[in-house]
Design an enzyme around this catalytic site. Sequence first.
Site, PDB file in Angstrom:
ATOM      1  N   GLU A 194      16.377  64.307  26.851  1.00  0.00           N
ATOM      2  CA  GLU A 194      16.175  64.617  25.407  1.00  0.00           C
ATOM      3  C   GLU A 194      16.702  63.525  24.496  1.00  0.00           C
ATOM      4  O   GLU A 194      16.217  63.462  23.365  1.00  0.00           O
ATOM      5  CB  GLU A 194      16.878  65.943  25.080  1.00  0.00           C
ATOM      6  CG  GLU A 194      16.254  67.140  25.743  1.00  0.00           C
ATOM      7  CD  GLU A 194      16.477  67.236  27.249  1.00  0.00           C
ATOM      8  OE1 GLU A 194      17.518  66.754  27.701  1.00  0.00           O
ATOM      9  OE2 GLU A 194      15.588  67.758  27.939  1.00  0.00           O
ATOM     10  N   ASP A 247      14.868  64.764  34.416  1.00  0.00           N
ATOM     11  CA  ASP A 247      15.621  65.812  33.708  1.00  0.00           C
ATOM     12  C   ASP A 247      16.506  65.147  32.638  1.00  0.00           C
ATOM     13  O   ASP A 247      16.605  63.921  32.584  1.00  0.00           O
ATOM     14  CB  ASP A 247      16.486  66.544  34.759  1.00  0.00           C
ATOM     15  CG  ASP A 247      17.076  67.838  34.227  1.00  0.00           C
ATOM     16  OD1 ASP A 247      16.669  68.301  33.150  1.00  0.00           O
ATOM     17  OD2 ASP A 247      17.972  68.397  34.910  1.00  0.00           O
ATOM     18  N   ASP A 250      16.526  75.504  31.303  1.00  0.00           N
ATOM     19  CA  ASP A 250      17.529  76.477  31.751  1.00  0.00           C
ATOM     20  C   ASP A 250      17.263  77.836  31.125  1.00  0.00           C
ATOM     21  O   ASP A 250      17.330  77.998  29.914  1.00  0.00           O
ATOM     22  CB  ASP A 250      18.933  76.006  31.347  1.00  0.00           C
ATOM     23  CG  ASP A 250      19.304  74.699  32.034  1.00  0.00           C
ATOM     24  OD1 ASP A 250      18.512  74.224  32.879  1.00  0.00           O
ATOM     25  OD2 ASP A 250      20.371  74.152  31.723  1.00  0.00           O
TER      26      ASP A 250
END
Length: 931
Positions: free
Chosen positions: A454, A451, A575
């Site tokens: 980015e 996770d 999300d």
Amino acid sequence: MLLPTSSSTAVVVVFWFASVLICCFPRVLHARVGYGYSLSSLKELPDGGGLLGYLQIKTSTTTYGSDVPNLKLFVKHESGDRLRIHITDADKERWEVPYDLLPREKVPGAGTGREQNHHEYTGGSGTRLVFGYTNDPFGFSVRRKSDGEVLFNSSSSSSSSGDLFGPMVFKDQYLEISTTLPASAALYGLGENTQPGGIRIRPNDPYTLYTNDVSAIKLNTDLYGSHPFYMDVRKIGGEGASAHGVLLLNSNGMDVFYRGDSLTYKIIGGVFDFYFFAGTTPLEVVDQYTTLIGRPAAMPYWAFGFHQCRWGYKNLSVVEAVVEGYRQAKIPLDVIWNDDDHMIAHRDFTLNPVNYPRPKLLEFLTKIHALGMKYIVINDPGIAVDPNYDVYRRAMEQDIFIKHDGKPYLAQVWPGPVYFPDFLNPRSASWWIDEIERFHRLVPIDGLWIDMNEASNFCTGDCKLPTTHSCPIPGNEKPWICCLDCKNITNTRWDDPPYKINVSGIGAPLGYKTIATSAEHYNGILEYNAHSIYGLSEAVVTHRALQGLKGKRPFVLTRSTFVGSGKYAAHWTGDNQGDWKNLRYSISTMLNYGMFGMPMVGSDICGFYPQPTEELCNRWIQLGAFYPFSRDHANFHSPRQELYVWNTVAESARNALGLRYKLLPYLYTLNYDAHVSGAPLARPVFFSFPNFTKGYELTTQFLLGESIMVSPVLKKQSTVVKVLFPPGSWYNMFDMTKVVLPKDDRYITLDAPWNEINVHLYQNTIIPMQEGGLRSKDARKTPFTIVVAFPLKAETAEAVGKVFVDDDESTEMELADGKSTLVVFRASLDGGKVRVWSDVKMGAFAREKGFIIGTVRVLGLESTGISNAVEIKIDGEVSKDIENVRFVSSGLAETTKLEGDTKKRVTVVDVTGLGLPLGKKFSMTWQMGVQ
Ligand SMILES: *[C@@H]1O[C@H](CO)[C@@H](O)[C@H](O)[C@H]1NC(C)=O
Ligand SMILES: *[C@@H]1O[C@H](CO)[C@@H](O)[C@H](O)[C@H]1NC(C)=O
Ligand SMILES: *[C@@H]1O[C@H](CO)[C@@H](O)[C@H](O)[C@H]1NC(C)=O
Ligand SMILES: *[C@@H]1O[C@H](CO)[C@@H](O)[C@H](O)[C@H]1NC(C)=O
Ligand SMILES: *[C@@H]1O[C@H](CO)[C@@H](O)[C@H](O)[C@H]1NC(C)=O
């Protein structure tokens, strides 16, 4: 200056989108950024080596920096259906997506050959695309040979209102190129981006590609992944539709503008590296695309089971109670997940001894593993800065963190201050693999969830540990607020480039809440260039680590993705919000990822936050049960939303997941298809029905594989759903005596009671089903039912389908003797004579496993009776062992009008009590007649 444009295509948007007529939007003409290049030479390299040419700048400008004066052009038909056009600086090497990260053909440095001046280059007889060009200003086009269709044309055409777009621009930090597009073009792709208007790209919606931790709730914004790929489907006149694909392989940030009649890329670095895929079916396009970027990863069988996760499973007892809750409610569950609750202070590769005492956790894992269940935990790339933390210490010894001004770049994520490993550094790979091995010895996990890659940073710019307060602030309720001492960096051309892409949908600086773009990776690679491949580079190494662990097929779930990520990982859409809009949006992102070569995808079922209503969660599990990756996940702020929490949701889950678990062999066969040909699991309707133009915008329903239509309820307080079916017979998967016969390309209103989702099977197909169960491991052992769907009451018809089986977890997923079996089922109908048979490839595996076909079910037959006995042959021999075979026919022979001629009851014929070995060829015939 605002100028009107000619009107363009009218786009009919499905019922829940506001109906808009796309026309008459104004075009803003900006000052010219450049005057283009002229072609100074072009040579054809020997032995089909392609074209090599040189371009010269015509007139320099200073906007966004000075022009690169000399460019090198390379054109090659890399295969019959793939054309590459590569343009870079002729004098200096430039950044490109690393060739070891995304393996592909190299571009020659120089070469000699014969002068080329035909203005066209076909590259030989086996090629399907033609490269065309103009010398001055230089422009190129790509045309398909078979139908002459021009797929791309970078030469601007002029109209009374001015040029459509400017010529090609190539500066160090600004590249621009455009193509004209006909009104018939329907474009898809260019993500990751939540598209409120559905899957089809709409004129003037902004598309910015740059990886960011921006929630999927934000519309038309650069989200977690970057995929500069689009598919274009065109139907011209009365002809059939044809599709092609275009990849601009470039990892730098970019804005892409589609204006209906043109498309423009504005990129802040790298090179033009275009790949054109000839098509002509959508499936052929993804096949050609994934041939280049890598086939989608093989997924273990259990990955198609249901997954439950939550951020906020405070301790092991809670996790145990969740598993127990599913068992008691008789809702299928294969995989239980932990977000970071099992960690010590949010640190990777740690286990909290208080809340997750290791002996108890191991006991729990032994128990669930024995049932065939799996356990997955999260992992973030940021490593807590603490000399007493072994993982950090070992990383420092290896010197593998991303640096800024010669020091590891300091950021803040969940653990507080962190450094980011540089996965482009070969030493990082061995360090990361070692850490995963160590952790696996501590906790025998079955997969990893990567996770925040980015990479997400709660701070921006150049940060230091504060001297006036501690960071993280002890007991802080909002750990996502930056507590480091930071200043923005604006004094480098990497942090503050001349052209600003629309970062985070707010025009933020490039380094906003991520790594400063002037930071450096291994070998001096700038974060400016490598930013969007961070998640990919982490997925590659994580996949390798898991593969090494047990020699089993890895399961990696990643948030940040780039071209080629699908070869290593699954994706969820990040999300999202527990509301009706997000329920809808999940479909377009899922379908886009199928086209991006990453078909194992789904959204957080019932929404990540805030609390969903019971009604919403009820509808969401009905849809989510048919996401390729099906997981319920929520934020700790939300009340609990496991599927057993509400009775209606539990009931829907048993229904919808019940069907999913019966369809596991079908899903797994789609996984095999994806792995060998790139075919998405969840597909837009136009994939199977490209000529059905009314389906081009359809995002309220989708196909699983070629022939199963999933039509969820996406509206509050609705117990009907409007569905658009291409012509043919569509059988209800929950009650196969029901069929939909669409007419006149009109939406059909179907009943959708609270606990039911509409799922239909198309005619001419055969699908493998099993009996389902609460875990994929058990479902897999049950007898098969082979469902044959003929068109309703046809005189003559044919149907085909297949099933692939292997041992579910070996690293390879391939057809190999003793390791796997592929069975192709065929059926024919001719004047009441029914024949169903199989072709078996590599049957040994299925025979050894003892897979059995118990029932053959046939849909669409006219009569209910049978006039002679069923004849069954196994491996060509008439089977004597058919005493138990029964012929059962249900439903009504006569047609019952139910709803405006659209829903009819039909005969279902079951030949049951069979004990056919799946691994042996069989054939069976019988004659339908009067009872
Ligand atoms: C590309 O566009 C230019 C400008 O409109 C036009 O002159 C040229 O013929 C086009 N090329 C092709 C192959 O259609
Ligand atoms: C689409 O139409 C064309 C031309 O009529 C036809 O050849 C082709 O088979 C059709 N494709 C499908 C998938 O129906
Ligand atoms: C686990 O957490 C739950 C919920 O916070 C709490 O009620 C329970 O007492 C805890 N159990 C243990 C063994 O710590
Ligand atoms: C740094 O830049 C961000 C984004 O533009 C801005 O919101 C913030 O106020 C700036 N911080 C400082 C200290 O200038
Ligand atoms: C940037 O993106 C946002 C979100 O789509 C959009 O509202 C805004 O208009 C865009 N800004 C520019 C300058 O294009």
